[in-house]
Write a protein that holds these residues in place. Structure first.
Motif, PDB file in Angstrom:
ATOM      1  N   PHE A 266     141.901  41.914  41.164  1.00  0.00           N
ATOM      2  CA  PHE A 266     141.844  40.774  42.073  1.00  0.00           C
ATOM      3  C   PHE A 266     140.397  40.529  42.479  1.00  0.00           C
ATOM      4  N   THR A 267     140.159  39.367  43.070  1.00  0.00           N
ATOM      5  CA  THR A 267     138.844  39.006  43.604  1.00  0.00           C
ATOM      6  C   THR A 267     139.034  38.396  44.981  1.00  0.00           C
ATOM      7  N   ILE A 268     138.217  38.817  45.918  1.00  0.00           N
ATOM      8  CA  ILE A 268     138.130  38.182  47.234  1.00  0.00           C
ATOM      9  C   ILE A 268     136.703  37.649  47.327  1.00  0.00           C
ATOM     10  N   GLU A 269     136.562  36.339  47.228  1.00  0.00           N
ATOM     11  CA  GLU A 269     135.230  35.723  47.203  1.00  0.00           C
ATOM     12  C   GLU A 269     134.435  36.013  48.484  1.00  0.00           C
ATOM     13  N   ARG A 270     135.120  35.998  49.633  1.00  0.00           N
ATOM     14  CA  ARG A 270     134.446  36.266  50.902  1.00  0.00           C
ATOM     15  C   ARG A 270     135.436  36.927  51.850  1.00  0.00           C
ATOM     16  N   PHE A 271     134.994  38.017  52.485  1.00  0.00           N
ATOM     17  CA  PHE A 271     135.802  38.609  53.542  1.00  0.00           C
ATOM     18  C   PHE A 271     134.932  38.727  54.784  1.00  0.00           C
ATOM     19  N   SER A 272     135.574  38.673  55.934  1.00  0.00           N
ATOM     20  CA  SER A 272     134.846  38.908  57.178  1.00  0.00           C
ATOM     21  C   SER A 272     135.729  39.710  58.116  1.00  0.00           C
ATOM     22  N   ILE A 273     135.107  40.636  58.802  1.00  0.00           N
ATOM     23  CA  ILE A 273     135.757  41.447  59.825  1.00  0.00           C
ATOM     24  C   ILE A 273     134.993  41.192  61.105  1.00  0.00           C
ATOM     25  N   GLU A 274     135.712  40.781  62.143  1.00  0.00           N
ATOM     26  CA  GLU A 274     135.078  40.434  63.411  1.00  0.00           C
ATOM     27  C   GLU A 274     135.596  41.353  64.513  1.00  0.00           C
ATOM     28  N   ASP A 275     134.673  42.047  65.168  1.00  0.00           N
ATOM     29  CA  ASP A 275     134.963  42.908  66.315  1.00  0.00           C
ATOM     30  C   ASP A 275     136.036  43.951  65.995  1.00  0.00           C
ATOM     31  N   GLY A 276     135.815  44.677  64.897  1.00  0.00           N
ATOM     32  CA  GLY A 276     136.768  45.692  64.470  1.00  0.00           C
ATOM     33  C   GLY A 276     136.507  47.058  65.091  1.00  0.00           C
ATOM     34  N   HIS A 277     137.475  47.935  64.913  1.00  0.00           N
ATOM     35  CA  HIS A 277     137.378  49.317  65.391  1.00  0.00           C
ATOM     36  C   HIS A 277     137.921  50.230  64.308  1.00  0.00           C
ATOM     37  N   VAL A 278     137.239  51.352  64.089  1.00  0.00           N
ATOM     38  CA  VAL A 278     137.703  52.377  63.168  1.00  0.00           C
ATOM     39  C   VAL A 278     137.777  53.671  63.963  1.00  0.00           C
ATOM     40  N   ILE A 279     138.946  54.291  63.958  1.00  0.00           N
ATOM     41  CA  ILE A 279     139.157  55.530  64.700  1.00  0.00           C
ATOM     42  C   ILE A 279     139.546  56.605  63.699  1.00  0.00           C
ATOM     43  N   ALA A 280     138.795  57.691  63.666  1.00  0.00           N
ATOM     44  CA  ALA A 280     139.095  58.827  62.795  1.00  0.00           C
ATOM     45  C   ALA A 280     139.503  59.995  63.683  1.00  0.00           C
ATOM     46  N   GLN A 281     140.712  60.510  63.469  1.00  0.00           N
ATOM     47  CA  GLN A 281     141.229  61.583  64.301  1.00  0.00           C
ATOM     48  C   GLN A 281     141.567  62.792  63.455  1.00  0.00           C
ATOM     49  N   ALA A 282     141.104  63.946  63.915  1.00  0.00           N
ATOM     50  CA  ALA A 282     141.475  65.224  63.321  1.00  0.00           C
ATOM     51  C   ALA A 282     142.162  66.030  64.416  1.00  0.00           C
ATOM     52  N   ALA A 283     142.556  67.253  64.107  1.00  0.00           N
ATOM     53  CA  ALA A 283     143.313  68.062  65.061  1.00  0.00           C
ATOM     54  C   ALA A 283     142.563  68.267  66.379  1.00  0.00           C
ATOM     55  N   GLU A 284     141.260  68.498  66.314  1.00  0.00           N
ATOM     56  CA  GLU A 284     140.532  68.858  67.525  1.00  0.00           C
ATOM     57  C   GLU A 284     139.431  67.888  67.926  1.00  0.00           C
ATOM     58  N   ARG A 285     139.272  66.792  67.197  1.00  0.00           N
ATOM     59  CA  ARG A 285     138.234  65.826  67.583  1.00  0.00           C
ATOM     60  C   ARG A 285     138.544  64.454  67.025  1.00  0.00           C
ATOM     61  N   SER A 286     137.902  63.475  67.605  1.00  0.00           N
ATOM     62  CA  SER A 286     138.043  62.124  67.083  1.00  0.00           C
ATOM     63  C   SER A 286     136.709  61.397  67.235  1.00  0.00           C
ATOM     64  N   ASP A 287     136.477  60.465  66.363  1.00  0.00           N
ATOM     65  CA  ASP A 287     135.290  59.619  66.395  1.00  0.00           C
ATOM     66  C   ASP A 287     135.749  58.175  66.263  1.00  0.00           C
ATOM     67  N   ALA A 288     134.947  57.271  66.815  1.00  0.00           N
ATOM     68  CA  ALA A 288     135.320  55.862  66.733  1.00  0.00           C
ATOM     69  C   ALA A 288     134.086  54.997  66.588  1.00  0.00           C
ATOM     70  N   LEU A 289     134.211  53.983  65.774  1.00  0.00           N
ATOM     71  CA  LEU A 289     133.202  52.934  65.668  1.00  0.00           C
ATOM     72  C   LEU A 289     133.815  51.681  66.274  1.00  0.00           C
ATOM     73  N   SER A 290     133.043  50.986  67.082  1.00  0.00           N
ATOM     74  CA  SER A 290     133.534  49.737  67.653  1.00  0.00           C
ATOM     75  C   SER A 290     132.564  48.621  67.300  1.00  0.00           C
ATOM     76  N   ASN A 291     132.918  47.423  67.656  1.00  0.00           N
ATOM     77  CA  ASN A 291     132.109  46.247  67.340  1.00  0.00           C
ATOM     78  C   ASN A 291     131.731  46.218  65.857  1.00  0.00           C
ATOM     79  N   VAL A 292     132.683  46.560  65.001  1.00  0.00           N
ATOM     80  CA  VAL A 292     132.456  46.533  63.555  1.00  0.00           C
ATOM     81  C   VAL A 292     132.525  45.079  63.096  1.00  0.00           C
ATOM     82  N   ASN A 293     131.439  44.616  62.496  1.00  0.00           N
ATOM     83  CA  ASN A 293     131.356  43.255  61.962  1.00  0.00           C
ATOM     84  C   ASN A 293     130.829  43.336  60.538  1.00  0.00           C
ATOM     85  N   LEU A 294     131.574  42.801  59.599  1.00  0.00           N
ATOM     86  CA  LEU A 294     131.183  42.847  58.184  1.00  0.00           C
ATOM     87  C   LEU A 294     131.452  41.505  57.527  1.00  0.00           C
TER      88      LEU A 294
END
Length: 185
Positions: A77-105
């Protein structure tokens, strides 16, 4: 054109259920005839306020979506243009978590079955917990997948190619190009 509001992808497994992905709005712009081809083409995908949760299971492995079929081949497949506005990525493990906010791509995506190519035209994010800011992200990231040969016990290796990936942080910057083979890390 299609617009979905309040989109959620929920995980129901042996561990605690959770929303793997949710977005306030997902809009897709396409031409119906190019969408019906063997390798569909989407003109634009826009995701507003998405939240992607990466969580480890009880063994420590990330719970990731399964894309069916034993060959591990991705659809073309092809996606000619994608945009992500004000996203969040949360990575969680058993004893810790990290998060990115204001993700714009902003960028484009192409998949040829064994290669997923993501070209990032511009990107930024923030990690408030560490007072860390990704001011700019540009370049190309490709995921190369060796499909499982017929009769083979396991699929081949997955490799990541970085091509002129430029990263600008608060007080530093770097560029990366090369091949990463995760199984050797």
């Amino acid at each position: 054109d299609v617009t979905l509001k309040g989109l959620k992808i929920h995980y129901k497994g042996p561990d605690v259920p959770f929303d793997r992905f949710r977005a306030e709005e997902l809009s897709i712009r396409y031409d119906l005839f190019t969408l019906l081809r063997r390798s569909p083409r989407i003109e634009d995908i826009s995701i507003v306020k998405p939240v992607l949760r990466l969580k480890a299971d009880s063994t420590g492995a990330l719970i990731l979506p399964f894309f069916g079929g034993g060959s591990r081949a991705l659809p073309s497949f092809t996606i000619e243009r994608f945009s992500i506005e004000d996203g969040h990525v949360i990575a969680q493990a058993a004893e810790r978590s990290d998060a990115l906010s204001n993700v714009n791509l902003v960028g484009s995506v192409r998949s040829g079955g064994v290669e997923l190519d993501i070209a990032i035209a511009q990107g930024s994010a923030r990690d408030a917990g560490r007072d860390f800011a990704l001011r700019s992200l540009k370049g190309r990231i490709a995921l190369l997948i060796d499909v499982q040969a017929k009769g083979a016990a396991a699929p081949g290796a997955t490799r990541i190619v970085l091509d002129s990936l430029s990263v600008v942080l608060d007080e530093s910057a770097f560029a990366a190009s090369g091949l990463i083979v995760p199984s050797t890390l």
